[in-house]
Each structure stands twice: as C-alpha cells, then as structure tokens.
Design a protein around this motif. Structure first.
Motif, short mmCIF file in Angstrom:
data_model
loop_
_atom_site.label_atom_id
_atom_site.label_comp_id
_atom_site.label_asym_id
_atom_site.label_seq_id
_atom_site.Cartn_x
_atom_site.Cartn_y
_atom_site.Cartn_z
N ARG A 93 45.56 64.88 111.77
CA ARG A 93 45.55 63.55 111.15
C ARG A 93 44.26 62.81 111.50
O ARG A 93 43.58 63.15 112.47
CB ARG A 93 46.77 62.74 111.62
CG ARG A 93 48.10 63.37 111.23
CD ARG A 93 49.27 62.68 111.90
NE ARG A 93 50.51 63.39 111.67
CZ ARG A 93 51.41 63.08 110.74
NH1 ARG A 93 51.19 62.04 109.96
NH2 ARG A 93 52.52 63.78 110.61
N ARG A 100 42.81 64.51 116.79
CA ARG A 100 42.64 64.93 115.40
C ARG A 100 42.97 66.41 115.23
O ARG A 100 43.67 66.81 114.28
CB ARG A 100 41.20 64.67 114.95
CG ARG A 100 40.80 63.19 114.90
CD ARG A 100 39.38 63.02 114.37
NE ARG A 100 38.97 61.62 114.43
CZ ARG A 100 38.20 61.10 115.37
NH1 ARG A 100 37.74 61.88 116.36
NH2 ARG A 100 37.88 59.82 115.37
N LYS A 102 50.77 68.09 110.34
CA LYS A 102 51.07 68.17 108.92
C LYS A 102 51.01 69.61 108.45
O LYS A 102 50.10 70.36 108.84
CB LYS A 102 50.08 67.33 108.12
CG LYS A 102 50.23 65.83 108.25
CD LYS A 102 49.23 65.15 107.36
CE LYS A 102 49.41 63.64 107.34
NZ LYS A 102 48.42 62.98 106.46
N THR A 142 46.87 67.15 115.80
CA THR A 142 47.82 66.58 114.83
C THR A 142 47.45 66.85 113.39
O THR A 142 48.30 66.73 112.49
CB THR A 142 47.95 65.06 115.02
OG1 THR A 142 46.68 64.45 114.75
CG2 THR A 142 48.40 64.73 116.44
N PHE A 157 53.36 62.49 116.21
CA PHE A 157 52.77 62.88 114.93
C PHE A 157 52.75 64.40 114.81
O PHE A 157 51.70 65.03 115.04
CB PHE A 157 51.34 62.32 114.81
CG PHE A 157 51.26 60.83 114.91
CD1 PHE A 157 51.47 60.03 113.81
CD2 PHE A 157 51.00 60.22 116.14
CE1 PHE A 157 51.41 58.65 113.90
CE2 PHE A 157 50.94 58.83 116.24
CZ PHE A 157 51.15 58.05 115.12
N GLU A 161 45.14 57.35 110.48
CA GLU A 161 46.60 57.39 110.52
C GLU A 161 47.13 57.11 111.92
O GLU A 161 48.25 56.64 112.09
CB GLU A 161 47.09 58.76 110.05
CG GLU A 161 46.70 59.10 108.63
CD GLU A 161 46.86 60.58 108.34
OE1 GLU A 161 47.96 60.98 107.89
OE2 GLU A 161 45.90 61.34 108.57
#
Length: 258
Positions: free
Chosen positions: A98, A93, A251, A96, A248, A61
């Motif tokens: 992602r 990684r 999530k 984020t 970013f 991503e």
C-alpha cells in the motif's frame, strides 16, 4: 673516556618531543575535520526539514507519523529518505503493498521537553495508523532523572496504544552509558506500564560491537550514516511489520484483463 650518555639523553628527549608534537598535530587535524563535518551537516538541517515537509503533503493509504530528533530527520544520511524513518516507511510499503504518507514531526536537537512543547501539540492533529518515537538522546548531556521521567511520561501518555517507542541509543562511552542505562530503565518501565512496545534500539546498536564505531557514524562522529540508520530501523521493524500487516493485510494482486 668520553661519555655518550648526555648525547643519548638529548636525542631521546628530542625524539619524544617530536612524537608528542606529531600526535598533537594529528589530534588537532582530526578535531578540525570533525568540526568541519559538523558545520557541513548543520547546513543540511533546513534541506532535510523541507524534504519531510514536502513528503507530508503526499497522500497515502497508510498514515505513518514519527516523533523524534535529528536522527528521525536523517541528519548524517546521504539523503533524508535514508533515515530510519525513511527505511521504515519503505518497509511498510513493501510489507503491505500500500501507499504510505509519512508525517515526520521530528526536530533536530529536540529533547524530551521540546518534544512535549512542540511535537505533541502538532501530533494531536493527526489520527495515525503507525507511530514511532525515538527521543531522549539529547537529554543525556545534562541528564536529570526526575526531569526525564516527567517528560517521557508526558510523551508516552499522548501516544496511541499501538505506538512503538525506541529506548535510547548505545553511546559507546562508559560515562554516557551510565546515564543512558538510567534513562532506559525509566523509559522501559513507563512504556511497560502503558502497554507500549519498546523497540530495542540500544541492543541493536550494541550488538554491532566495536566495528559499529567504524561503520555506523557519519563524518561528524555523532549522527548515524546510511548503514547506522539501517541498524536503527532494524530495532523497529519487527514490531512495525507485525502492526502494519495486522492493520493492512497485503492486497491481492490485480488480475490482468484480457
């Protein structure tokens, strides 16, 4: 009366010669071990290069592109993923949540001029989310300030505004450090004029002090080891983390289904 002075003189001379021969032998053995280590690390060049080429084919991503030399390749690390580029990618990684695609354009032995000729044309084909650059250490051996200035400005002009560029590493030895100081003054000024973030690699290494000589280097006494690469990564991480989480946001966790 018999004088023992000549005997003492001869004995002292023999002991001095023996000590000198022993010291010379130790130095010769050390040089041989370092030469053998360099040869072993040279054999890892194609291995690391292939690993990064294969890694670049993995989707993600976030697109992270690195420009650099053998340090970005991770020569001296126990595995390519333990280079500072690999450490940074893992941190992105984690920060984020992602996936990250890493395109490592670095080439072992690259100077600023070679980066301009080889890496920048390839870099133009990407639209990266995060860019790190560490180049210039290989220019120190035959350092020319004006040539370095022209080259580093070409590199910086090709970068996006949020790229993160490291200054040159700490070389430990005064003769090289004088040239590094000049190069870093050029790089920092050029980076500042373009509004780029300059990662304090030199400071991060220097803070390790004399212990860093014993703990940061691979067996060739030139490239970083795993610990050394973590020190390199630490110079980038504050700026990289800030950029990554701004672009970013992490999530939210996926809710479990009944």
């Amino acid at each position: 009366m018999v004088s023992w002075k000549p005997v003492f003189v001869v004995g002292s001379a023999v002991a001095t010669c023996a000590a000198a021969l022993s010291a010379w032998s130790a130095v010769a053995q050390k040089r041989a071990r370092v030469a053998a280590a360099k040869a072993r690390l040279n054999e890892t060049l194609p291995v690391h290069s292939k690993w990064w080429r294969d890694t670049a084919t993995t989707d993600g991503e976030i697109l992270y592109v690195a420009i650099g030399d053998s340090a970005a390749q991770g020569i001296g690390a126990s595995a390519p993923k333990n280079s500072y580029v690999g450490v940074i990618a893992d941190h992105i990684r984690s920060a984020t949540g992602r996936t990250v695609r890493v395109v490592n354009l670095s080439v072992s032995g690259a100077t600023v001029a070679l980066a301009v000729a080889d890496q920048l044309p390839r870099f133009a084909g990407y639209e990266p989310d995060i860019v790190t650059v560490s180049i210039g250490a290989n220019d120190i051996a035959d350092f020319d300030p004006e040539t370095f200035r022209e080259g580093i400005e070409k590199v910086l002009d090709a970068l996006p505004a949020d790229a993160i560029v490291a200054d040159l590493p700490y070389f430990f030895f005064p003769r090289n450090e004088h040239k590094v100081a000049v190069a870093n003054e050029i790089l920092r000024r050029a980076g500042g004029e373009r509004g780029l973030t300059v990662a304090p690699l030199h400071e991060a290494m220097q803070k390790q002090g004399l212990r860093g000589i014993m703990t940061q280097f691979a067996e060739d006494l030139f490239h970083p080891n795993d610990h050394g690469y973590r020190v390199w990564a630490s110079a980038f991480l504050p700026a990289v983390t800030d950029l990554a989480v701004r672009k970013f946001p992490r999530k939210p966790p996926v809710a479990a289904t009944a």
